[in-house]
Every structure is written in C-alpha cells, then in structure tokens.
Design an enzyme around this catalytic site. Structure first.
Site, PDB file in Angstrom:
ATOM      1  N   ASP A   1       2.654  10.673   5.121  1.00 36.47           N
ATOM      2  CA  ASP A   1       3.709   9.787   4.644  1.00 36.47           C
ATOM      3  C   ASP A   1       4.198  10.289   3.284  1.00 36.47           C
ATOM      4  OD1 ASP A   1       5.351   7.573   4.862  1.00 36.47           O
ATOM      5  OD2 ASP A   1       3.964   6.302   3.742  1.00 36.47           O
ATOM      6  N   GLU A  47       0.784  11.699   1.631  1.00 38.05           N
ATOM      7  CA  GLU A  47      -0.235  10.685   1.859  1.00 38.05           C
ATOM      8  C   GLU A  47      -0.908  11.017   3.181  1.00 38.05           C
ATOM      9  OE1 GLU A  47       1.627   6.775   1.404  1.00 38.05           O
ATOM     10  OE2 GLU A  47       1.075   6.831  -0.725  1.00 38.05           O
ATOM     11  N   GLU A 105      -3.596  10.877  -6.679  1.00 37.71           N
ATOM     12  CA  GLU A 105      -4.996  10.623  -7.025  1.00 37.71           C
ATOM     13  C   GLU A 105      -5.713  11.910  -7.437  1.00 37.71           C
ATOM     14  OE1 GLU A 105      -4.998   8.620  -3.042  1.00 37.71           O
ATOM     15  OE2 GLU A 105      -6.825   7.765  -3.890  1.00 37.71           O
ATOM     16  N   HIS A 131      -8.271   4.435  -2.088  1.00 37.86           N
ATOM     17  CA  HIS A 131      -6.896   4.760  -2.511  1.00 37.86           C
ATOM     18  C   HIS A 131      -6.303   3.619  -3.330  1.00 37.86           C
ATOM     19  CE1 HIS A 131      -2.743   6.151  -2.368  1.00 37.86           C
ATOM     20  NE2 HIS A 131      -2.383   5.005  -1.832  1.00 37.86           N
ATOM     21  N   THR A 142       8.396  10.963   7.325  1.00 38.22           N
ATOM     22  CA  THR A 142       6.997  10.739   7.657  1.00 38.22           C
ATOM     23  C   THR A 142       6.708  11.698   8.805  1.00 38.22           C
ATOM     24  OG1 THR A 142       7.113   8.415   7.019  1.00 38.22           O
ATOM     25  CG2 THR A 142       5.323   9.037   8.509  1.00 38.22           C
TER      26      THR A 142
END
Ligand code: CA
Length: 418
Positions: free
Chosen positions: A230, A198, A360, A132, A254
């Site tokens: 997250d 995340e 990503e 990451h 979160t």
C-alpha cells in the site's frame, strides 16, 4: 497438511512456491493472446479456461473460468470452492488419467504475463498491526499516547479506492500533492518527498453479504489472500489526514501479488491472534486460530543495483485477523461485495528488522538505513524496486505467494502547468 505429489515434476520440489497443495488462482496471457484464468503448478501455469471448456473441470452448470477473472467462482461460496479445488487436485495428482490431455494446456510461468486475478469492487485498508500502530503513534504523538483509545477495541480502517489497485509488475509514479512542513506557513503543491511502502496482506471477499456477519461467517466468506503493498505519501498524509484520515496519500497505487492463495491452501497454517489487553466485544471475539503463519520479507533494489532485504516479519504479528476486520466492517449493516479487498494494515514485528515501512525503519527519516550497495535510504528514491515475498512453510513444501513487485518512476512535470 500432508504433502501431495503431482505429475508436474517441478511442483514436487521443496523450494517451489506452487506445489499441488497450493493451487493459487491467477490470470495470465502468453504473447499477444487474450488473458485467461490459470492455476500455478510448480514452474508452470495450467490454462484452466481451456480445461473447463474440455468439460474436465467445473462446478454446477455455469462456467466459472471464462471471464479472465476469478469473481464468478468467488461469489459461489465455500462449498463450490471446495468442489472446484478437489477436482483440480485430482486432475494434477500423480497418476491422473487426464495427464496427457492437460499437458497441452501447461505453459512455463517464465513465458506468462500476469494480470489482475480478480475485479476489485471495493478496497478497504485497515490499521490493525499493533507494532506498526505503536511505532507510528510514538513518532507522531509520543510513547504515552501511541495507541488511540479505540485501537484495542476495533480494527480501525478507512474506505480506500478500488480503482488504484494494480497487479505486480506495474510501475508506480511518484505523486504530486499538497505538502506543508512544520516550519512552513503555507502549503505548496509538489512531488511527494516521503514516498513509502506498506507491507500488508490483502484478504479477498467471496460471497456478498447484506447486513452484519459474525466472525465465523466472515471467516467462511474469505476466498483467499494476496501480498499487498500500500504505497503511501507520508508528507501528503501528514497535512491532509486530520480529521477524516488518509485520502490522496493512499490514492496513488496499491500493488497486489498476481496469485490468489486460497484460504483452503492456508488452512494448515492457522495461528492465534495475540493475547488481548481488553476482552473484545462478543461480535469481534476470536472463535479459534484466525491468523496464518506466513513469513514475509521486503527487498529494495535501487535502479541497476542488487536488492537488499529491508524487512522480515510474519502475518501472525497482526492484532486483528481478516475475519474480525470483515465482521467489524459489516457490523453497521454495510453490504460487502464479491471482490471486496481488505488490506490488513502494515505488518511490523517487535524488532527493528521487522518493520514493514520505511517510515518506521528510518524512524520518520531520522535514522537512514544502509543498503548492501552502500547507498542509504530514508524514503523511496526514483528507480527503486520493491519486492514483497511471502510463504507458509510446511513439512517439506511451501505455500508461496509469488512476488509483489513495483518500481517507483519519477514524478511527471507539474500536471497543472499549462
Ligand atoms: Ca495501509
């Protein structure tokens, strides 16, 4: 780990998340009744608050299951956790003399509303997955400077907000924030357009500490783990993060999964961290296998559409373990508290299909992904539901986490327009 048989039939299936070997801790309610501590077993939850009141379960003189959170047990430390788990295991084992008494306190999980399993006292989020950090660094700084120079020596983290940690099933509202694109001269206050997930694991601190702890001491302090999403506003972060790191970009919410899977249940699934490029300093060195082999997936379901698996990875892809993060966190003397939550950092693997964030997966929005419904995504759209799944696969059984679910709901009207 040997597979254990329970008198609760549904706990003996190879596909259940919650066999007798697991016994994760949660807080549940049925209908309008008050939330209380429960333990998942097969397709049921055992009301351990009631079982403790019957005098069938407990450690020491003080009750630990009466506060609708697991902090009272968490603060007692490993020896008490082991005693508690042993007595629970005996009660739920095939042939237990207490079966008839306990059956009255079992409820179908399908009827249970889940609540926060513990009181989060502090939340720290790390950036400790190498794939990451390399992907994000490559996008922002180029492949040559992908990893900052400190990255291979310390698990980088920042102090987050305990107040915004929510349990699975809680809707998450698209935030407003200051945005400034590279071509704009001045920032504007707008709803985030690059809202993301995340995929992380959260480690939960049991006993408090006051002063530096070793990696082994840190490992023994970790009560258990949850799945953790997250939520992150990439556009808010891009403008605000220099020089002190993320702030409002990570403050919306979160989400954690509702069951704490204990370190004890995961013990048989330990694996080593990857090979080190630089030897770690002595206070952070691995003292054995410190990660766990936990398969992780994320699905994305647009509103009223079927879910698509968008990422599959494994917790073993981390560069730093939770024990190393906790040791580092305490190294300056920082006191740690019962209920401290440590986010692992996004867990991506080496392949494209293993990336734990849309940032990503869509490579900064440049490569939209196509969902099974035919729709495409760069970042999240209103109505999208994200579900994190996780389990460790044993021989004929699995230690499952229970899902970590959240739906993104539209931003409100401008909160400052009067
Ligand atoms: Ca994070």
């Amino acid at each position: 780990m040997t597979y254990l048989k329970s008198w609760v039939d549904s706990a003996n299936s190879a596909s259940t998340n919650f066999p007798l070997n697991n016994l994760p801790y949660g807080v549940f309610s049925i209908g309008n009744e008050a939330p209380r501590c429960g333990v998942a077993i097969g397709s049921h939850v055992l009301d351990v608050a009631a079982v403790e009141s019957l005098g069938l379960l407990g450690v020491g003189d003080s009750p630990v299951c009466q506060d609708a959170c697991w902090n009272p047990l968490m603060e007692l430390g490993k020896q008490s956790w082991t005693l508690f788990r042993e007595s629970l295991t005996a009660l739920l084992s095939d042939g237990s003399a207490e079966q008839a008494q306990l059956e009255k306190h079992l409820y179908p999980l399908a009827d249970a509303q889940m609540h926060m399993p513990f009181t989060v006292t502090e939340f720290t989020d790390f950036y400790a997955g190498r794939h990451h950090a390399t992907n994000v660094g490559t996008m922002f700084r180029g492949a040559e400077n992908a990893l900052p120079p400190n990255w291979l020596h310390i698990p980088i983290g920042y102090n987050g907000r305990a107040s915004s940690v929510v349990v699975s099933g809680t809707d998450v509202r698209r935030p407003w924030g200051q945005l400034k694109g590279p071509d704009q001269e001045l920032p504007a206050f707008l709803p985030s357009r690059r809202f993301d997930l995340e995929l992380e694991m959260g480690a939960i601190v049991g006993p408090a500490s006051n002063g530096p702890v070793s990696v082994d001491e840190a490992d023994a302090m970790i009560f258990g783990y949850v799945l953790l999403n997250d939520w992150s506003a990439r556009d808010i972060q891009a403008w605000e993060y220099q020089p002190l790191g993320p702030f409002q970009a990570k403050a919306t919410a979160t989400t954690i999964s509702p069951w704490i899977v204990t370190s004890a249940a995961l013990e048989g699934f330990r694996v080593s961290t990857p090979e080190r490029e630089f030897e770690l300093l002595p206070h952070l060195k691995d003292t054995g296998p410190m990660l766990y082999d936990i398969d992780l997936t994320v699905t994305l379901a647009p509103q009223d559409k079927p879910a698509t698996t968008i990422a599959s990875t494994n917790y073993r892809e981390m560069y730093y373990s939770a024990a190393q993060q906790l040791a580092h966190h305490s190294s300056s003397g920082c006191p740690m508290r019962t209920g401290d939550l440590l986010g692992s950092g996004t867990i991506s693997g080496p392949e494209k299909s293993m990336r734990g964030s849309l940032l990503e997966l869509s490579w900064g929005g440049k490569e939209p992904l196509t969902l099974d419904s035919g729709e495409t995504r760069t970042f999240l759209e209103d109505g999208d539901t994200l579900t994190l799944h996780g389990h460790a696969q044993g021989d004929g059984f699995r230690i499952g986490f229970g899902d970590c679910v959240g739906t993104l709901v539209p931003a409100l009207d401008d909160p400052y327009a009067r």
